[in-house]
Motif scaffolding. Structure first.
Motif, PDB file in Angstrom:
ATOM      1  N   UNK A  73       0.846  -1.185   0.000  1.00 28.04           N
ATOM      2  CA  UNK A  73       0.000   0.000   0.000  1.00 28.04           C
ATOM      3  C   UNK A  73       0.886   1.242   0.000  1.00 28.04           C
ATOM      4  N   UNK A  74       0.696   2.092  -1.001  1.00 28.25           N
ATOM      5  CA  UNK A  74       1.471   3.315  -1.142  1.00 28.25           C
ATOM      6  C   UNK A  74       0.830   4.452  -0.359  1.00 28.25           C
ATOM      7  N   UNK A  75      -0.499   4.517  -0.407  1.00 27.92           N
ATOM      8  CA  UNK A  75      -1.199   5.591   0.282  1.00 27.92           C
ATOM      9  C   UNK A  75      -2.677   5.221   0.428  1.00 27.92           C
ATOM     10  N   UNK A  76      -3.291   5.717   1.502  1.00 30.39           N
ATOM     11  CA  UNK A  76      -4.730   5.590   1.688  1.00 30.39           C
ATOM     12  C   UNK A  76      -5.318   6.990   1.533  1.00 30.39           C
ATOM     13  N   UNK A 181      -4.692  -4.444   8.303  1.00 31.20           N
ATOM     14  CA  UNK A 181      -3.703  -4.998   7.369  1.00 31.20           C
ATOM     15  C   UNK A 181      -3.276  -3.959   6.341  1.00 31.20           C
ATOM     16  N   UNK A 182      -4.200  -3.038   5.996  1.00 33.86           N
ATOM     17  CA  UNK A 182      -3.857  -1.962   5.066  1.00 33.86           C
ATOM     18  C   UNK A 182      -2.934  -0.953   5.751  1.00 33.86           C
ATOM     19  N   UNK A 183      -3.224  -0.641   7.021  1.00 39.61           N
ATOM     20  CA  UNK A 183      -2.346   0.259   7.781  1.00 39.61           C
ATOM     21  C   UNK A 183      -0.952  -0.336   7.870  1.00 39.61           C
ATOM     22  N   UNK A 184      -0.872  -1.646   8.150  1.00 42.54           N
ATOM     23  CA  UNK A 184       0.428  -2.308   8.258  1.00 42.54           C
ATOM     24  C   UNK A 184       1.213  -2.188   6.957  1.00 42.54           C
TER      25      UNK A 184
END
Length: 229
Positions: A73-76, A181-184
């Motif tokens: 994940x590069x960015x949310x 899991x996305x934050x990780x």
């Protein structure tokens, strides 16, 4: 053409802050609204990039896939943020990442060509744009430093403090709307490492965790972790 009711919201976005009202109206003539269901892709890595986007509701994750199929994940992206605009200035006009809705989301898509035509017609607008994009680049460089030069505990503590809507006195409650899991992945740590750090911070009395609800109990000690004290 989208309604001019969107103009006040556009003016609050860094990318459009350089444009006057006539230029904003021109941008809106080729803009489209997009509704994206949870889990749906907006675009894929390598796809020709004809539009950039402003998120108005929901969350969108930008990510890349390794040759082995691992996701990074590069960015949310959260409401009020634009993304994919930098592709306008690249020699290869292809999206460098995938964009997927984490929840049901609404976006506005803008024609890259229309925006470039506006910039070509105004030196003042170009100079203003360079200034705001330079500020954004400095922020991103700081993010890179955080991900590469500091340990996982620092990165998580900094993330939690950043996610606070505002700093107040006493314990502060935070709702993690983004899956852990996305934050990780965003923080370049493994999900199990994220869980261990949360458990340790809770054991040390810095936070309290109840599902997606996190209470920051000791802001000073969390800030000290970030400051390296």
């Amino acid at each position: 053409m989208l309604s001019e009711d969107h103009i006040p919201a556009l003016k609050r976005t860094y990318l459009f802050s350089a444009l006057d009202e006539d230029q904003l109206r021109t941008v809106l003539t080729t803009a489209v609204e997009v509704n994206l269901a949870e889990g749906r892709l907006l675009f894929e890595q390598g796809q020709p990039a004809e539009r950039f986007y402003l998120l108005t509701e929901g969350q969108v994750k930008l990510y890349r896939l390794s040759e082995e199929g691992d996701e990074k994940v590069v960015e949310v992206i959260k409401p009020g943020r634009s993304f994919a605009e930098a592709v306008m200035f690249m020699s290869a006009h292809c999206y460098p990442v995938n964009a997927e809705a984490l929840v049901d989301s609404r976006l506005i898509g803008f024609s890259s060509q229309t925006f470039l035509n506006i910039l070509r017609g105004s030196v003042d607008t170009c100079l203003h744009m360079l200034g705001v994009m330079s500020q954004r680049m400095h922020w991103q460089l700081s993010e890179i430093d955080s991900l590469t030069l500091h340990n996982a505990t620092y990165r998580l503590a900094a993330y939690l403090l950043r996610e606070l809507p505002e700093r107040g006195c006493g314990p502060q409650q935070l709702s993690l709307e983004t899956p852990k899991q996305v934050i990780a992945s965003r923080l370049s740590i493994k999900p199990e490492t994220l869980s261990r750090i949360l458990t340790r911070l809770a054991r040390d009395g810095l936070i309290e965790v109840k599902g997606s609800q996190i209470t920051l109990l000791d802001l000073e000690r969390l800030q000290a972790l970030v400051d390296g004290e």
